[in-house]
Design an enzyme around this catalytic site. Structure first.
Site, PDB file in Angstrom:
ATOM      1  N   SER A   1       0.818  -1.217   0.000  1.00  0.00           N
ATOM      2  CA  SER A   1       0.000   0.000   0.000  1.00  0.00           C
ATOM      3  C   SER A   1       0.848   1.263   0.000  1.00  0.00           C
ATOM      4  CB  SER A   1      -0.933  -0.006   1.216  1.00  0.00           C
ATOM      5  OG  SER A   1      -0.190  -0.038   2.425  1.00  0.00           O
TER       6      SER A   1
ATOM      7  N   ASP B   1       1.298  -0.124   8.304  1.00  0.00           N
ATOM      8  CA  ASP B   1       2.674  -0.606   8.262  1.00  0.00           C
ATOM      9  C   ASP B   1       3.270  -0.357   6.876  1.00  0.00           C
ATOM     10  OD1 ASP B   1       1.245  -2.407   6.779  1.00  0.00           O
ATOM     11  OD2 ASP B   1       2.180  -4.180   7.618  1.00  0.00           O
TER      12      ASP B   1
ATOM     13  N   ASP C   1       5.603  -2.263   3.960  1.00  0.00           N
ATOM     14  CA  ASP C   1       6.234  -3.485   3.460  1.00  0.00           C
ATOM     15  C   ASP C   1       7.522  -3.103   2.748  1.00  0.00           C
ATOM     16  OD1 ASP C   1       4.118  -5.244   4.282  1.00  0.00           O
ATOM     17  OD2 ASP C   1       2.932  -4.449   2.630  1.00  0.00           O
TER      18      ASP C   1
ATOM     19  N   ASP D   1       7.594  -4.585   7.912  1.00  0.00           N
ATOM     20  CA  ASP D   1       7.832  -5.979   7.531  1.00  0.00           C
ATOM     21  C   ASP D   1       8.938  -5.966   6.485  1.00  0.00           C
ATOM     22  OD1 ASP D   1       5.808  -6.681   9.196  1.00  0.00           O
ATOM     23  OD2 ASP D   1       4.352  -7.151   7.637  1.00  0.00           O
TER      24      ASP D   1
ATOM     25  N   LYS E   1     -10.571   0.069  -0.462  1.00  0.00           N
ATOM     26  CA  LYS E   1      -9.913  -0.494   0.724  1.00  0.00           C
ATOM     27  C   LYS E   1     -10.681  -0.122   1.992  1.00  0.00           C
ATOM     28  CE  LYS E   1      -5.425   0.038   1.026  1.00  0.00           C
ATOM     29  NZ  LYS E   1      -4.829  -1.258   1.341  1.00  0.00           N
TER      30      LYS E   1
ATOM     31  N   TYR F   1     -11.536  -7.783   4.189  1.00  0.00           N
ATOM     32  CA  TYR F   1     -10.180  -7.382   3.802  1.00  0.00           C
ATOM     33  C   TYR F   1      -9.183  -8.216   4.606  1.00  0.00           C
ATOM     34  CZ  TYR F   1      -6.299  -4.227   2.584  1.00  0.00           C
ATOM     35  OH  TYR F   1      -5.124  -3.689   2.102  1.00  0.00           O
TER      36      TYR F   1
END
Length: 694
Positions: free
Chosen positions: A91, A102, A104, A156, A217, A226
């Site tokens: 995202s 968060d 990625d 992450d 979303k 989701y």
């Protein structure tokens, strides 16, 4: 004659028409309606994210230098040239992240840095970094990852070692040549960045795409659909659906795209796949990674809702979708289309689209799954592990012939009071049972739940995850008992959502009835012809869009016949002409999932003694069963089935007739009755979950 403009996608656009004033106005109202939900970050918050990424990127580059000095003894003047980089995906890379979301990330390293270095020396560096909290490594995962909170931002981080001596600063990860000589873990780690970059490359208008995706979303999270891990769609899957709609309407405003999204995806002819680009089986680099194709891969034929990633090797991003989750998402898409249609008619506001789900009022029966631990570190690992296995429990319940639907809520709830303990979370699964007229039903869920709990504990011991104090408990509760587990605020929100949905349904029914009566009393022969021409279905709207598109472009860029028929009443195959299979090789969406040719045989019926033995060995806790009332006013009696002393004193319950299923790659077969005498599992209860429905 001007050459035809090339548009991304496997078909030409349906309409090239630009936005009208009403579309632009509705798009502005849409953005205003999303702001109270924390969809947009402030400049200060965005700047903080950039600082965090800069710090973690600096750590990675310094770590690669240290590894080069210690492990490979490279001269100091060459160390700076090795590079190394932290790339983002998901995202944040798409530009649709929300407040507190968060990030990625992917650590890209040169060929002399190993994965073992990443999970050892770099992990130690992070452990000694003051800004890093909640650090944990999941090295045995399908895609190995390090999870952390860096200066308040959750990260992450994956790892990929490229077969390059140096990592250029401006490296393009979409280049397929980078996949040469890489192992599968590195390819899977790279896939997130490659897919995200490819999606952005394939959408015609990134601003409209981002605004529409933000709305989808938010809507999906509010409606509880989701979550890729729990069988719904994850962020990348929703992004690809929105991207496909953007390809079909490249010049449309976000409000129009949102309307078209619900109209198209609700009517999509699953399991026909959604593709952003044609499947590629061969490439100039002779890479031999498996690509999604039901004609070649037997297991791909059983995917219920395939959405195919655009980057090589192309894979299905929705392989976790089940019959229940697809049915739930289809129903929500239908409701979304109804609301957006009313918004365009001026009878509703955008806020109605983002109302919370009525999940805790929707069902009369619920399964409550509780995961708990004593220590915080153990709880973080246990929470993620149990969540990754919940879809197995949903699959078990789906295969029960007495269960029509099993709906898991993707957002777990924490402890309700101090007596629950600090490190505890609960997931809720709503159940709908198959009703048989004039016949009593005995529903036995014991085997379904015990198979799940046995598998969870056995696999946890196998991977050395199990610690003292880790527990998983499962209970059956009724809707009126939810106040023992759910905060009053959430129950109140669910009740309000249920009332609002019922109100909209009653208004829609009354409006439709009044319209039908007016037409019935006032029609003449001439008016009947006129009314028929005014009744526009989906296929006529698509035809009108195609006509307007032809008027807006010159003859060199006229729409193909494929685009005209791309979507009609049942959304005919938009991917026609591309190398994908026909419905004949896909599983029928109207039946229970059939067996894979490689699947195991169905088990024999379990005897009552086997059920008793499994109940003793399973870590399960069951509350008392009390009578309940049907929503329509009729009573449905439920009796807790006690084990009789003799077989002829009670009516035998229906034993689960499980159909064949696909074997799981990472857990043992759940269908074979197992008694794990050597498994050190604490017994929580010896009661069975058996319901008698009359």
């Amino acid at each position: 004659m001007e050459p035809a403009k090339n548009y991304p996608g496997i078909t030409s656009p349906i309409s090239l028409e630009g936005p009208k004033p009403v579309d632009l106005k509705l798009s502005e109202k849409l953005e205003e309606a999303m702001r109270p939900h924390g969809v947009f970050e402030s400049e200060e918050e965005m700047s903080h994210r950039m600082d965090v990424l800069h710090k973690i990127n600096t750590l990675v580059r310094e770590w690669i230098k240290d590894v080069s000095r210690q492990k490979n003894n490279y001269p100091e003047d060459k160390i700076d040239a090795f590079g190394g980089k932290v790339c983002t995906f998901g995202s944040y890379r798409l530009g649709v992240h929300t407040k507190g979301a968060d990030i990625d990330t992917l650590c890209v390293a040169p060929r002399h840095v190993d994965r073992s270095d990443f999970f050892s020396s770099f992990f130690e560096i992070l452990k000694n970094t003051p800004e890093v909290k909640d650090l944990r490594a999941v090295e045995e995962a399908f895609v190995p990852v390090i999870k952390m909170t860096f200066d308040g931002i959750e990260l992450d981080m994956l790892f990929a070692r490229l077969a390059l001596p140096q990592i250029p600063e401006e490296i393009d990860l979409r280049d397929e040549s980078l996949l040469k000589n890489l192992n599968e873990k590195c390819v899977r780690s790279l896939n997130g960045c490659r897919v995200t970059d490819e999606i952005l490359h394939l959408v015609p208008n990134q601003h409209s795409f981002r605004m529409t995706l933000r709305a989808i979303k938010l809507w999906a999270k509010k409606k509880g659909i989701y979550s890729n891990a729990l069988g719904f769609l994850g962020g990348v899957s929703w992004a690809m659906l929105v991207a496909r709609v953007c390809q079909l309407y490249p010049n449309a405003a976000p409000a129009t795209l949102l309307h078209k999204f619900f109209m198209i995806i609700h009517k999509w002819n699953w399991p026909q796949p959604v593709l952003l680009k044609a499947l590629v089986h061969e490439n100039k680099f002779n890479l031999s990674f498996p690509v999604w194709d039901p004609r070649v891969n037997t297991s791909d034929r059983f995917h219920l809702m395939p959405i195919i990633t655009p980057a090589y090797p192309q894979q299905n991003s929705t392989f976790n979708v089940t019959l229940s989750t697809r049915s739930i998402m289809t129903e929500e898409l239908k409701d979304g289309l109804e609301i957006v249609s009313k918004i365009y008619e001026g009878r509703e506001e955008w806020g109605a689209l983002f109302e919370p789900s009525n999940f805790f009022q929707k069902y009369k029966h619920y399964i409550v799954l509780t995961a708990s631990a004593v220590e915080e570190k153990d709880y973080l690992e246990w929470h993620g592990y149990v969540e990754s296995k919940i879809r197995l429990l949903v699959g078990n319940l789906e295969r029960n012939p007495c269960i029509k639907l099993a709906h898991v809520h993707p957002s777990p709830l924490g402890p309700l009071n101090e007596s629950d303990g600090e490190y505890l979370c609960r997931w809720f699964i709503g159940l709908t049972f198959v009703k048989i007229e004039n016949q009593n039903q005995n529903v036995d869920l014991t085997f379904d739940i015990q198979s799940f709990t046995n598998t969870v504990h056995k696999h946890a011991y196998h991977i050395n995850l199990m610690k003292d104090g880790m527990k998983v408990e499962i209970k059956h509760v009724k809707r009126r008992q939810l106040d023992l587990y759910v905060p009053p605020k959430i129950l109140l929100q669910s009740k309000r959502a249920a009332v609002a949905q019922e109100h909209r349904s009653s208004i829609g029914s009354a409006s439709k009835s009044e319209s039908n009566q007016t037409l019935h009393h006032s029609r003449s022969d001439t008016e009947l012809v006129r009314s028929n021409s005014m009744s526009v279905d989906l296929s006529e709207e698509i035809s009108q869009d195609a006509e307007s598109s032809r008027d807006s472009v010159k003859s060199g860029s006229e729409l193909s016949s494929t685009s005209k028929e791309a979507i009609n009443g049942d959304v005919r195959k938009v991917v026609s002409g591309s190398p994908v299979p026909t419905d004949s090789v896909m599983q029928s969406p109207n039946s229970k999932r059939e067996a894979s040719p490689a699947g195991s045989e169905s088990p024999v019926k379990r005897s009552r003694s086997q059920d008793d033995q499994s109940a003793v060995e399973s870590p399960m806790n069951v509350d008392e069963i009390t009578p309940l009332k049907e929503e329509d006013g009729s009573e449905e009696k439920e009796e807790e089935q006690q084990e009789p002393e003799s077989e002829d004193k009670v009516e035998k319950p229906i034993v689960n007739q499980h159909v064949k299923r696909l074997p799981s790659a990472d857990v043992p077969d759940l269908m074979s009755p197992q008694t794990n005498q050597n498994l050190p599992v604490q017994v929580m209860s010896n009661k069975n979950i058996r319901l008698k429905l009359k």
